[in-house]
Scaffold this motif. Sequence first.
Motif, PDB file in Angstrom:
ATOM      1  N   VAL A   1       0.709  -1.010   0.186  1.00 56.43           N
ATOM      2  CA  VAL A   1       0.103  -0.040  -0.087  1.00 56.43           C
ATOM      3  C   VAL A   1       0.903   1.243  -0.030  1.00 56.43           C
ATOM      4  N   LEU A   2       1.967   1.382   0.845  1.00 58.44           N
ATOM      5  CA  LEU A   2       2.623   2.523   1.002  1.00 58.44           C
ATOM      6  C   LEU A   2       3.433   2.941  -0.071  1.00 58.44           C
ATOM      7  N   PRO A   3       4.056   1.988  -0.842  1.00 57.99           N
ATOM      8  CA  PRO A   3       4.643   2.494  -2.252  1.00 57.99           C
ATOM      9  C   PRO A   3       3.900   2.763  -3.243  1.00 57.99           C
ATOM     10  N   GLU A   4       2.739   2.119  -3.318  1.00 58.05           N
ATOM     11  CA  GLU A   4       1.618   2.698  -4.259  1.00 58.05           C
ATOM     12  C   GLU A   4       1.035   4.188  -4.061  1.00 58.05           C
ATOM     13  N   PHE A   5       0.811   4.204  -2.836  1.00 62.52           N
ATOM     14  CA  PHE A   5       0.532   5.652  -2.380  1.00 62.52           C
ATOM     15  C   PHE A   5       1.534   6.624  -2.625  1.00 62.52           C
ATOM     16  N   LEU A   6       2.754   6.609  -2.418  1.00 60.91           N
ATOM     17  CA  LEU A   6       3.833   7.478  -2.648  1.00 60.91           C
ATOM     18  C   LEU A   6       3.830   7.653  -4.016  1.00 60.91           C
ATOM     19  N   SER A   7       3.845   6.611  -4.882  1.00 65.67           N
ATOM     20  CA  SER A   7       4.081   6.520  -6.252  1.00 65.67           C
ATOM     21  C   SER A   7       2.816   7.613  -7.062  1.00 65.67           C
ATOM     22  N   ARG A   8       1.828   7.197  -6.518  1.00 69.51           N
ATOM     23  CA  ARG A   8       0.766   7.823  -7.315  1.00 69.51           C
ATOM     24  C   ARG A   8       0.347   9.319  -6.682  1.00 69.51           C
ATOM     25  N   VAL A   9       0.591   9.506  -5.438  1.00 70.63           N
ATOM     26  CA  VAL A   9       0.450  10.821  -4.884  1.00 70.63           C
ATOM     27  C   VAL A   9       1.686  11.729  -5.342  1.00 70.63           C
ATOM     28  N   GLY A  10       2.849  11.045  -5.610  1.00 70.63           N
ATOM     29  CA  GLY A  10       3.949  11.657  -5.953  1.00 70.63           C
ATOM     30  C   GLY A  10       3.879  12.351  -7.383  1.00 70.63           C
ATOM     31  N   ALA A  11       3.520  11.165  -8.130  1.00 71.10           N
ATOM     32  CA  ALA A  11       3.233  11.491  -9.525  1.00 71.10           C
ATOM     33  C   ALA A  11       2.330  12.803  -9.880  1.00 71.10           C
ATOM     34  N   ALA A  12       1.482  13.090  -8.730  1.00 63.29           N
ATOM     35  CA  ALA A  12       0.585  14.181  -8.719  1.00 63.29           C
ATOM     36  C   ALA A  12       1.102  15.591  -8.464  1.00 63.29           C
ATOM     37  N   GLY A  13       2.491  15.451  -7.846  1.00 65.73           N
ATOM     38  CA  GLY A  13       3.026  16.755  -7.599  1.00 65.73           C
ATOM     39  C   GLY A  13       3.546  16.936  -6.468  1.00 65.73           C
ATOM     40  N   VAL A  14       3.010  15.920  -5.317  1.00 61.95           N
ATOM     41  CA  VAL A  14       3.813  16.009  -4.025  1.00 61.95           C
ATOM     42  C   VAL A  14       5.197  15.585  -3.881  1.00 61.95           C
ATOM     43  N   GLU A  15       6.022  16.270  -3.528  1.00 62.25           N
ATOM     44  CA  GLU A  15       7.504  15.968  -3.286  1.00 62.25           C
ATOM     45  C   GLU A  15       7.984  15.769  -1.671  1.00 62.25           C
ATOM     46  N   ARG A  16       6.944  15.941  -0.744  1.00 63.46           N
ATOM     47  CA  ARG A  16       7.427  15.704   0.486  1.00 63.46           C
ATOM     48  C   ARG A  16       6.308  15.336   1.121  1.00 63.46           C
ATOM     49  N   PHE A  17       6.479  14.053   1.777  1.00 62.74           N
ATOM     50  CA  PHE A  17       5.639  13.193   2.811  1.00 62.74           C
ATOM     51  C   PHE A  17       6.298  13.093   4.162  1.00 62.74           C
ATOM     52  N   THR A  18       5.226  13.107   5.019  1.00 65.29           N
ATOM     53  CA  THR A  18       5.512  12.454   6.535  1.00 65.29           C
ATOM     54  C   THR A  18       4.907  11.445   6.634  1.00 65.29           C
ATOM     55  N   ILE A  19       5.720  10.437   7.013  1.00 63.47           N
ATOM     56  CA  ILE A  19       4.936   9.034   7.307  1.00 63.47           C
ATOM     57  C   ILE A  19       4.828   8.681   8.684  1.00 63.47           C
ATOM     58  N   HIS A  20       3.603   8.671   9.330  1.00 68.41           N
ATOM     59  CA  HIS A  20       3.600   8.251  10.662  1.00 68.41           C
ATOM     60  C   HIS A  20       3.847   6.500  10.504  1.00 68.41           C
ATOM     61  N   ALA A  21       4.700   6.021  10.968  1.00 60.36           N
ATOM     62  CA  ALA A  21       5.129   4.615  10.873  1.00 60.36           C
ATOM     63  C   ALA A  21       4.183   3.516  11.499  1.00 60.36           C
ATOM     64  N   ARG A  22       3.192   3.781  11.695  1.00 66.94           N
ATOM     65  CA  ARG A  22       2.116   2.752  12.027  1.00 66.94           C
ATOM     66  C   ARG A  22       0.963   2.427  11.124  1.00 66.94           C
ATOM     67  N   LYS A  23       0.248   1.453  11.170  1.00 69.27           N
ATOM     68  CA  LYS A  23      -1.113   1.369  10.576  1.00 69.27           C
ATOM     69  C   LYS A  23      -1.956   2.117  11.481  1.00 69.27           C
ATOM     70  N   ALA A  24      -2.965   2.436  10.834  1.00 68.93           N
ATOM     71  CA  ALA A  24      -4.261   2.995  11.635  1.00 68.93           C
ATOM     72  C   ALA A  24      -5.480   1.917  11.651  1.00 68.93           C
ATOM     73  N   TRP A  25      -5.955   1.576  12.744  1.00 70.89           N
ATOM     74  CA  TRP A  25      -7.150   0.619  12.613  1.00 70.89           C
ATOM     75  C   TRP A  25      -8.420   1.633  12.853  1.00 70.89           C
ATOM     76  N   LEU A  26      -9.176   1.599  11.626  1.00 71.54           N
ATOM     77  CA  LEU A  26     -10.427   2.647  11.768  1.00 71.54           C
ATOM     78  C   LEU A  26     -11.359   1.929  12.828  1.00 71.54           C
ATOM     79  N   GLN A  27     -11.359   0.561  12.927  1.00 67.63           N
ATOM     80  CA  GLN A  27     -12.411   0.090  13.718  1.00 67.63           C
ATOM     81  C   GLN A  27     -11.706  -0.483  14.983  1.00 67.63           C
ATOM     82  N   GLY A  28     -12.180  -0.478  15.932  1.00 63.86           N
ATOM     83  CA  GLY A  28     -11.887  -1.257  17.255  1.00 63.86           C
ATOM     84  C   GLY A  28     -10.849  -0.305  17.950  1.00 63.86           C
ATOM     85  N   LEU A  29     -10.059   0.597  17.649  1.00 66.44           N
ATOM     86  CA  LEU A  29      -8.917   1.454  18.358  1.00 66.44           C
ATOM     87  C   LEU A  29      -9.754   2.577  18.464  1.00 66.44           C
ATOM     88  N   SER A  30      -9.378   3.325  19.509  1.00 65.98           N
ATOM     89  CA  SER A  30      -9.699   4.831  19.545  1.00 65.98           C
ATOM     90  C   SER A  30      -8.565   5.672  18.999  1.00 65.98           C
TER      91      SER A  30
END
Length: 329
Positions: A150-179
Motif C-alpha cells: 500500500v505505501l509504495p503505491e500511495f507514494l508513487s501515485r500521490v508523488g506523480a500528482a506533484g507532492v514531493e514531501r511526505f511525512t509518514i507515521h510509521a504505524r497502521k491506523a485501525w479505523l474500527q476497534g481502536l480509539s
Amino acid sequence: MSGPAALAARLSVAPMMDWTDRHCRVLHRLLSRRTLLYTEMVTAPALVRGGALHLLDFSPREQPVALQLGGSDPEELAQAARLGEQAGYVEINLNCGCPSDRVQSGTFGAVLMRDPGLVAECVAAMGAAVSVDVTVKCRIGVDDQNPEEVLPEFLSRVGAAGVERFTIHARKAWLQGLSPKENRDIPPLDYDLVQRMRGMFGGLHLSVNGGITSLDQAEAFLDAGLDGVMVGRAAYHDPVSILSQADRRIFGDGEDSDPFDVVRQMLPYIDAHLVAGGKLGQVTRHMLGLFAGRPGARQWRRILSEGAHKPGAGTALVEEALGAVMAAA
C-alpha cells in the motif's frame, strides 16, 4: 523543495488537535527558530462552507509554520489551500493519517489511505491553486492493508500528482476497534519500512513520525538517510528536551535556548493576550512542561494549574511560578 518549509522540515512538530494552537506555536518558536511548526488540523469545509477564517489566525512570529487541512473534495481543498496561502502559511499539508470517527465520517484522514487516486486528485487541485509546497502526512496503511504494497503505491501515485514531501507515521491506523489515542500507541511501529521507502523514492523528501521521544533518536534517523523527523507528544510534554537544542544539533545554526529566558519572553505576549480579552490559562496550559524533569517542575505546574483560571490571574502568577523553579534550582 528549496523553500523555507522544506528546509525547516528537517525537524518538525506534529499537528496535534487541541494542542498546537497559535499560543503553543509562539512558545515553540521561542525555543527553536528553525523547526517547522504545524497548525492543528483545519477542515476545508469549515473554511470554505463555514467561513471560519478565524481558524487561520496566526502571528508572523511563528514562521515557518504550515497549515494542515482535512478534506477529500478536490475543489474545496483547492479553495481552502488558497485561503491558507493568502493567510501567509509557507506550506499546505493534507491529512491522510487521522483515524478518529469524526474524521472518517467526513471521508478524510487515514481512510484516504484506501484511495490514493482520490488523494492524487486532491493534491493536484491544491497544487494548481497555490505556489507554496503542498505536502501529505500519512500512515503506512489502514486495517488489513499490507503496508509493503500500500505505501509504495500511495507514494508513487500521490508523488506523480506533484507532492514531493511526505511525512509518514510509521504505524497502521485501525479505523474500527481502536480509539485515536490507542492508534497512537498500539499498532506496532515499522521504521524499517519507512527507511526502505527512502531507498525506493530517491526524488521525494521523506520524514518519519511516530514514537520519537528524543533529539538523539531524531539525529539517528537523519544520519540513516531520512530527510526529516516529525516529533509529536514529546515536543509538547517536554518541549525543552526536543526544541531547545534543535537549532544547533539538527540545523547546525545558533545557540541553545534557555527555558527561563523563554518564560520571560512570553510575558509581553501573555499581557497582550489578556488585554485582547483572552484568559491566562489559554497560554499557560502549553507551558506546563517547560521544566519537565528539573528541580521545581512540580511547583511550576501546580502554581500555574491552580492559579491560571482564577479571576484577575496574569503575568504575576507566571513570575511567581518561575521564582519557585529558580528557588529549587
